[in-house]
Design a protein around this motif. Structure first.
Motif, mmCIF file in Angstrom:
data_model
loop_
_atom_site.group_PDB
_atom_site.id
_atom_site.type_symbol
_atom_site.label_atom_id
_atom_site.label_comp_id
_atom_site.label_asym_id
_atom_site.label_seq_id
_atom_site.Cartn_x
_atom_site.Cartn_y
_atom_site.Cartn_z
ATOM 1 N N LEU A 1 0.843 -1.189 0.000
ATOM 2 C CA LEU A 1 0.000 0.000 0.000
ATOM 3 C C LEU A 1 0.882 1.243 0.000
ATOM 4 O O LEU A 1 1.825 1.344 0.791
ATOM 5 C CB LEU A 1 -0.896 -0.011 1.237
ATOM 6 N N THR A 2 0.594 2.185 -0.902
ATOM 7 C CA THR A 2 1.341 3.440 -0.949
ATOM 8 C C THR A 2 0.343 4.595 -1.033
ATOM 9 O O THR A 2 -0.879 4.378 -1.079
ATOM 10 C CB THR A 2 2.351 3.451 -2.112
ATOM 11 N N ILE A 3 0.864 5.823 -1.077
ATOM 12 C CA ILE A 3 -0.002 7.007 -1.076
ATOM 13 C C ILE A 3 0.374 7.946 -2.224
ATOM 14 O O ILE A 3 1.480 7.885 -2.755
ATOM 15 C CB ILE A 3 0.117 7.795 0.249
ATOM 16 N N GLU A 4 -0.563 8.801 -2.585
ATOM 17 C CA GLU A 4 -0.239 9.905 -3.489
ATOM 18 C C GLU A 4 -0.638 11.229 -2.839
ATOM 19 O O GLU A 4 -0.502 12.283 -3.430
ATOM 20 C CB GLU A 4 -0.881 9.729 -4.858
ATOM 21 N N ILE A 5 -1.120 11.170 -1.585
ATOM 22 C CA ILE A 5 -1.470 12.343 -0.798
ATOM 23 C C ILE A 5 -1.283 11.981 0.674
ATOM 24 O O ILE A 5 -1.527 10.834 1.070
ATOM 25 C CB ILE A 5 -2.920 12.781 -1.101
ATOM 26 N N VAL B 1 3.312 -1.189 4.040
ATOM 27 C CA VAL B 1 2.830 0.173 3.835
ATOM 28 C C VAL B 1 4.024 1.106 3.668
ATOM 29 O O VAL B 1 4.869 1.203 4.558
ATOM 30 C CB VAL B 1 1.953 0.643 5.018
ATOM 31 N N TYR B 2 4.107 1.786 2.527
ATOM 32 C CA TYR B 2 5.213 2.711 2.254
ATOM 33 C C TYR B 2 4.660 4.013 1.686
ATOM 34 O O TYR B 2 3.956 3.977 0.672
ATOM 35 C CB TYR B 2 6.200 2.092 1.258
ATOM 36 N N PRO B 3 4.944 5.150 2.345
ATOM 37 C CA PRO B 3 5.765 5.314 3.534
ATOM 38 C C PRO B 3 5.078 4.704 4.762
ATOM 39 O O PRO B 3 3.845 4.595 4.788
ATOM 40 C CB PRO B 3 5.892 6.833 3.670
ATOM 41 N N ALA B 4 5.873 4.344 5.760
ATOM 42 C CA ALA B 4 5.351 3.723 6.962
ATOM 43 C C ALA B 4 4.469 4.701 7.729
ATOM 44 O O ALA B 4 4.613 5.922 7.626
ATOM 45 C CB ALA B 4 6.511 3.253 7.842
ATOM 46 N N SER B 5 3.561 4.158 8.534
ATOM 47 C CA SER B 5 2.646 5.004 9.310
ATOM 48 C C SER B 5 3.417 5.932 10.248
ATOM 49 O O SER B 5 3.022 7.092 10.445
ATOM 50 C CB SER B 5 1.681 4.129 10.114
ATOM 51 N N LYS B 6 4.532 5.465 10.801
ATOM 52 C CA LYS B 6 5.333 6.299 11.705
ATOM 53 C C LYS B 6 5.872 7.527 10.968
ATOM 54 O O LYS B 6 5.822 8.651 11.484
ATOM 55 C CB LYS B 6 6.493 5.475 12.270
ATOM 56 N N LEU C 1 -2.924 -1.968 9.673
ATOM 57 C CA LEU C 1 -2.579 -2.834 8.543
ATOM 58 C C LEU C 1 -1.146 -3.354 8.656
ATOM 59 O O LEU C 1 -0.879 -4.534 8.373
ATOM 60 C CB LEU C 1 -2.754 -2.072 7.233
ATOM 61 N N GLU C 2 -0.227 -2.495 9.070
ATOM 62 C CA GLU C 2 1.168 -2.919 9.246
ATOM 63 C C GLU C 2 1.271 -4.050 10.264
ATOM 64 O O GLU C 2 2.026 -5.013 10.072
ATOM 65 C CB GLU C 2 2.022 -1.732 9.692
ATOM 66 N N ALA D 1 17.404 10.172 8.214
ATOM 67 C CA ALA D 1 16.771 10.362 9.529
ATOM 68 C C ALA D 1 15.361 9.783 9.541
ATOM 69 O O ALA D 1 14.941 9.147 10.518
ATOM 70 C CB ALA D 1 16.742 11.843 9.881
ATOM 71 N N PHE D 2 14.616 9.978 8.472
ATOM 72 C CA PHE D 2 13.268 9.421 8.400
ATOM 73 C C PHE D 2 13.271 7.915 8.172
ATOM 74 O O PHE D 2 12.292 7.234 8.476
ATOM 75 C CB PHE D 2 12.477 10.097 7.272
ATOM 76 N N ASN D 3 14.356 7.392 7.600
ATOM 77 C CA ASN D 3 14.456 5.961 7.322
ATOM 78 C C ASN D 3 13.247 5.498 6.499
ATOM 79 O O ASN D 3 12.668 4.439 6.728
ATOM 80 C CB ASN D 3 14.548 5.162 8.630
ATOM 81 N N HIS D 4 12.870 6.340 5.525
ATOM 82 C CA HIS D 4 11.664 6.092 4.751
ATOM 83 C C HIS D 4 11.923 5.083 3.635
ATOM 84 O O HIS D 4 13.058 4.766 3.297
ATOM 85 C CB HIS D 4 11.159 7.402 4.135
ATOM 86 N N VAL D 5 10.833 4.592 3.059
ATOM 87 C CA VAL D 5 10.890 3.759 1.864
ATOM 88 C C VAL D 5 9.985 4.417 0.821
ATOM 89 O O VAL D 5 8.844 4.767 1.101
ATOM 90 C CB VAL D 5 10.412 2.325 2.143
ATOM 91 N N GLY D 6 10.512 4.601 -0.384
ATOM 92 C CA GLY D 6 9.797 5.311 -1.435
ATOM 93 C C GLY D 6 10.514 6.610 -1.741
ATOM 94 O O GLY D 6 11.738 6.695 -1.625
ATOM 95 N N LEU D 7 9.741 7.617 -2.137
ATOM 96 C CA LEU D 7 10.309 8.926 -2.427
ATOM 97 C C LEU D 7 10.136 9.862 -1.247
ATOM 98 O O LEU D 7 9.155 9.782 -0.509
ATOM 99 C CB LEU D 7 9.626 9.562 -3.642
ATOM 100 N N LEU D 8 11.097 10.752 -1.080
ATOM 101 C CA LEU D 8 10.977 11.851 -0.129
ATOM 102 C C LEU D 8 11.423 13.118 -0.846
ATOM 103 O O LEU D 8 12.592 13.252 -1.224
ATOM 104 C CB LEU D 8 11.851 11.621 1.110
ATOM 105 N N ALA D 9 10.479 14.033 -1.056
ATOM 106 C CA ALA D 9 10.798 15.323 -1.663
ATOM 107 C C ALA D 9 11.126 16.300 -0.540
ATOM 108 O O ALA D 9 10.303 16.523 0.355
ATOM 109 C CB ALA D 9 9.621 15.838 -2.478
#
Length: 384
Positions: free
Chosen positions: A72-76, A94-99, A87-88, A245-253
């Protein structure tokens, strides 16, 4: 896992133009997609394999939708984070993660995150209500000018106001907010960073953004940014540190200010494909949308440098027009070299609503910017 021409299902929360452009690449890879949006006229409806109607802020709608997909990913960003967290816990990726999303959704928490992680950002004060801002000015603990920002639900220039006098606070919603020091900047810059679950990370080139003075929306995105190489490297370094620092998965603008002293300050971030990366569709070896798919599916990241200089022009609804949209003079701009229009599929226009964008590519970035000016002055987004 086999993602291509398989039973794998990718879920996307949000059916707007970012999702529509992401679907161009899921179609290219033959990845099965399910989209959830509250509007039956969402741009994504025509391109997804499954389209579901539902409120993105409703727990049950998001949770029940998420149970039907594999990733599951987001566009907003404005989605129900409690549902994502549930769900996680049940094994849905889920990417980005809920945290990550919980921090970014709230601008006060987002700013605190930067200070806690020694990331450069402008000084700010957090308030539970806008009325407290007025009290702080009265007591002398806060002085004008500053930038007022709603802590939540700001989007596309909404929820942001430059406050030059106390009267500028009149009419603002009485909500949790921040008062941010007004930065006298040279340029507004952005860097998009892609990161996989395995930890591979790549950044796109620094872009320069020019904003509409009234709507506070991006009018032009220029890639590469017309700044010294050492300043560009500072921006990239800050973006990479922020991503780590965010340790995200996906894009970070990562949106940033270049100060008068050529320091870099983080303005805010978005954990998804972003307006500052649209020119990558025509100008880059790998578009931001393909890169987002590669990242959330833990596939090798694509090449991020540009093949050619690119400028993006946002197409927004003209002032004074609301109703069924008409793109005036669109054939005229298509006669210009290097010009590609993207129409988002929104049938109704209103002032400053994002309706599309145009990319201009040229080996000479200054020539591309000149053509972009011609595009901007030629095409009009009006109504019948």
């Amino acid at each position: 896992m086999n993602y291509f021409s398989s039973n794998f299902k990718l879920g996307i929360l949000g059916g707007g133009q970012l999702g529509k452009m992401l679907l161009n690449d899921t179609r290219k890879f033959d990845i099965y997609t399910c989209v959830l949006d509250s509007s039956n006229e969402a741009p994504c409806k025509i391109a997804s394999n499954e389209f579901h109607l539902g409120d993105l802020m409703d727990f049950d709608a998001v949770y029940n939708f998420g149970k039907q997909v594999d990733v599951l990913t987001i566009e907003i960003e404005n989605v129900n984070v409690d549902a994502l967290e549930a769900l996680e816990k049940e094994g849905i990726k889920v990417y980005p993660a809920s945290k990550t999303l919980r921090t970014i959704q709230n601008k006060a928490r987002q700013k605190l995150f930067y200070t806690d992680n020694n990331l450069p950002t402008s000084p700010f004060t957090r308030f539970a209500y806008t009325t407290e801002v007025k009290e702080a000015i009265d007591h002398g603990s806060l002085t004008v000018p500053f930038v007022w920002k709603s802590a939540q639900f700001g989007y596309d220039g909404q929820g942001v106001k430059i406050v030059k006098s106390v009267s500028d606070l009149d009419g603002l919603p009485n909500v949790e907010c921040i008062a941010e020091e007004l930065v006298p900047f040279k340029n507004e810059l952005a860097v998009i960073v892609a990161r996989t679950l395995s930890g591979e990370s790549k950044n796109f080139p620094v872009v320069e953004m020019e904003f509409h003075p009234e709507a506070n929306q991006v009018e032009y995105v220029i890639c590469p940014a017309r700044i010294p190489e050492d300043v560009a490297q500072k921006a990239i370094d800050v973006a990479l540190r922020t991503s780590e620092a965010f340790n995200h998965v996906g894009l970070l603008a990562v949106e940033m200010f270049q100060t008068q002293n050529d320091e870099i300050l983080i303005n805010e971030v978005a954990p998804r494909p972003h307006n500052s990366g649209h020119q990558s569709i025509e100008a880059s070896y790998t578009s931001q949308f393909e890169q987002h798919l590669r990242a959330i599916l833990d596939l090798p990241l694509g090449r991020t440098d540009s093949k050619v200089g690119g400028v993006m022009v946002n197409l927004v609804g003209a002032e004074g027009y609301s109703g069924n949209v008409v793109y005036e003079n669109i054939s005229a701009i298509m006669g210009l070299d290097g010009v590609t229009p993207h129409i988002y599929g929104k049938k109704q226009t209103r002032p400053f609503r994002k309706m599309g964008h145009v990319t201009i590519v040229d080996q000479d970035i200054n020539m591309a910017r000149t053509i972009a000016e011609e595009v901007k002055s030629t095409i009009k987004v009006i109504s019948e």
